[in-house]
Design a protein around this motif. Structure first.
Motif, PDB file in Angstrom:
ATOM      1  N   PHE A 179       2.466  10.524  -9.460  1.00 12.04           N
ATOM      2  CA  PHE A 179       2.689  10.193 -10.664  1.00 12.04           C
ATOM      3  C   PHE A 179       1.697   9.845 -11.238  1.00 12.04           C
ATOM      4  O   PHE A 179       0.598   9.973 -12.305  1.00 12.04           O
ATOM      5  CB  PHE A 179       3.206   9.066 -10.752  1.00 12.04           C
ATOM      6  CG  PHE A 179       4.434   8.478 -12.105  1.00 12.04           C
ATOM      7  CD1 PHE A 179       4.368  10.039 -12.922  1.00 12.04           C
ATOM      8  CD2 PHE A 179       3.419   7.486 -12.295  1.00 12.04           C
ATOM      9  CE1 PHE A 179       4.559   9.034 -14.147  1.00 12.04           C
ATOM     10  CE2 PHE A 179       4.103   6.767 -13.620  1.00 12.04           C
ATOM     11  CZ  PHE A 179       4.633   7.403 -14.531  1.00 12.04           C
ATOM     12  N   LEU A 180       0.273   8.126 -11.218  1.00 12.32           N
ATOM     13  CA  LEU A 180      -1.025   8.148 -11.820  1.00 12.32           C
ATOM     14  C   LEU A 180      -1.586   8.851 -12.151  1.00 12.32           C
ATOM     15  O   LEU A 180      -2.784   8.691 -12.838  1.00 12.32           O
ATOM     16  CB  LEU A 180      -1.342   6.474 -10.857  1.00 12.32           C
ATOM     17  CG  LEU A 180      -0.175   6.121 -10.423  1.00 12.32           C
ATOM     18  CD1 LEU A 180      -0.922   3.932  -9.613  1.00 12.32           C
ATOM     19  CD2 LEU A 180       0.208   4.889 -12.200  1.00 12.32           C
ATOM     20  N   LEU A 181      -1.773   9.661 -10.822  1.00 10.09           N
ATOM     21  CA  LEU A 181      -3.116  11.116 -10.858  1.00 10.09           C
ATOM     22  C   LEU A 181      -2.099  11.428 -12.498  1.00 10.09           C
ATOM     23  O   LEU A 181      -3.612  11.843 -13.431  1.00 10.09           O
ATOM     24  CB  LEU A 181      -3.460  11.544  -9.640  1.00 10.09           C
ATOM     25  CG  LEU A 181      -3.690  12.952  -9.814  1.00 10.09           C
ATOM     26  CD1 LEU A 181      -5.250  12.372  -9.887  1.00 10.09           C
ATOM     27  CD2 LEU A 181      -3.830  13.853  -8.914  1.00 10.09           C
ATOM     28  N   MET A 213       0.797  -1.004  -0.019  1.00 10.51           N
ATOM     29  CA  MET A 213      -0.377  -0.127  -0.269  1.00 10.51           C
ATOM     30  C   MET A 213       0.684   1.018  -0.063  1.00 10.51           C
ATOM     31  O   MET A 213       0.631   2.228  -0.706  1.00 10.51           O
ATOM     32  CB  MET A 213      -1.119  -0.101   1.458  1.00 10.51           C
ATOM     33  CG  MET A 213      -2.030   1.145   1.500  1.00 10.51           C
ATOM     34  SD  MET A 213      -2.755   0.921  -0.533  1.00 10.51           S
ATOM     35  CE  MET A 213      -4.505   0.555   0.647  1.00 10.51           C
ATOM     36  N   ALA A 214       2.704   1.161   0.436  1.00  6.94           N
ATOM     37  CA  ALA A 214       2.832   2.703   0.765  1.00  6.94           C
ATOM     38  C   ALA A 214       3.588   2.147  -0.698  1.00  6.94           C
ATOM     39  O   ALA A 214       3.358   3.963  -1.087  1.00  6.94           O
ATOM     40  CB  ALA A 214       4.756   1.850   1.623  1.00  6.94           C
ATOM     41  N   VAL A 215       3.518   1.713  -1.641  1.00  6.09           N
ATOM     42  CA  VAL A 215       4.324   2.496  -2.799  1.00  6.09           C
ATOM     43  C   VAL A 215       3.253   2.800  -3.814  1.00  6.09           C
ATOM     44  O   VAL A 215       3.306   3.129  -4.122  1.00  6.09           O
ATOM     45  CB  VAL A 215       4.786   0.784  -3.121  1.00  6.09           C
ATOM     46  CG1 VAL A 215       4.666   0.675  -4.888  1.00  6.09           C
ATOM     47  CG2 VAL A 215       5.324   0.120  -2.807  1.00  6.09           C
ATOM     48  N   VAL A 216       1.793   2.347  -3.541  1.00  7.07           N
ATOM     49  CA  VAL A 216       1.101   3.185  -4.366  1.00  7.07           C
ATOM     50  C   VAL A 216       0.322   4.148  -3.662  1.00  7.07           C
ATOM     51  O   VAL A 216       0.472   5.301  -5.059  1.00  7.07           O
ATOM     52  CB  VAL A 216      -0.483   1.842  -4.205  1.00  7.07           C
ATOM     53  CG1 VAL A 216      -1.907   2.855  -4.751  1.00  7.07           C
ATOM     54  CG2 VAL A 216      -0.427   0.333  -4.565  1.00  7.07           C
ATOM     55  N   ALA A 217       0.824   4.505  -2.592  1.00  6.73           N
ATOM     56  CA  ALA A 217       0.277   5.938  -1.906  1.00  6.73           C
ATOM     57  C   ALA A 217       1.566   6.344  -2.414  1.00  6.73           C
ATOM     58  O   ALA A 217       1.471   7.928  -2.651  1.00  6.73           O
ATOM     59  CB  ALA A 217       0.691   5.746  -0.283  1.00  6.73           C
ATOM     60  N   GLY A 218       2.507   5.891  -2.671  1.00 12.01           N
ATOM     61  CA  GLY A 218       4.179   7.364  -3.502  1.00 12.01           C
ATOM     62  C   GLY A 218       3.796   6.840  -4.674  1.00 12.01           C
ATOM     63  O   GLY A 218       4.436   8.199  -5.377  1.00 12.01           O
TER      64      GLY A 218
END
Length: 113
Positions: free
Chosen positions: A10-12, A1-6
């Motif tokens: 960029f994804l946005l 989950m920390a990777v996705v939050a980081g």
């Protein structure tokens, strides 16, 4: 989950760009197509005016009729033609220019000292 939050920022940005670029391109193409339609409409109206001229325009066209025959294009003076290869045309043009300069040089009288 920390990777996705980081990676969230960029994804946005990627998702916004993924949707915004085609949308902006679509708007740009619509504007260009509108300009093309307007130009085509103007050209069509000009062509219609020439096909069915008003009285004043008809008189002007009749006055210009004698010059139509004078506006013939001499094939020897063409710079480019689509019926031959470009390299052949450039070679022929260079040869013609060289020949013209040669005749000019031969025609002039050299100045005597």
């Amino acid at each position: 989950m920390a990777v996705v939050a980081g990676l969230y920022r960029f994804l946005l940005v990627y998702a916004i760009g993924f949707l915004a670029v085609p949308a902006l391109r679509w708007l740009w193409i619509q504007r260009k197509n509108q300009e093309i339609r307007r130009r085509n409409r103007d050209r069509q109206s000009w062509a219609d005016r020439l096909r069915k001229p008003s009285l004043a325009l008809g008189e002007k066209l009749m006055q210009l009729a004698p010059w139509r025959t004078q506006a013939k294009i001499d094939p020897d003076k063409l710079i480019y033609s689509g019926d031959r290869d470009l390299l052949d045309q450039e070679f022929a043009q260079d040869s013609a220019i060289a020949a013209e300069w040669q005749t000019r040089l031969m025609q002039t009288d050299p100045e005597e000292p």
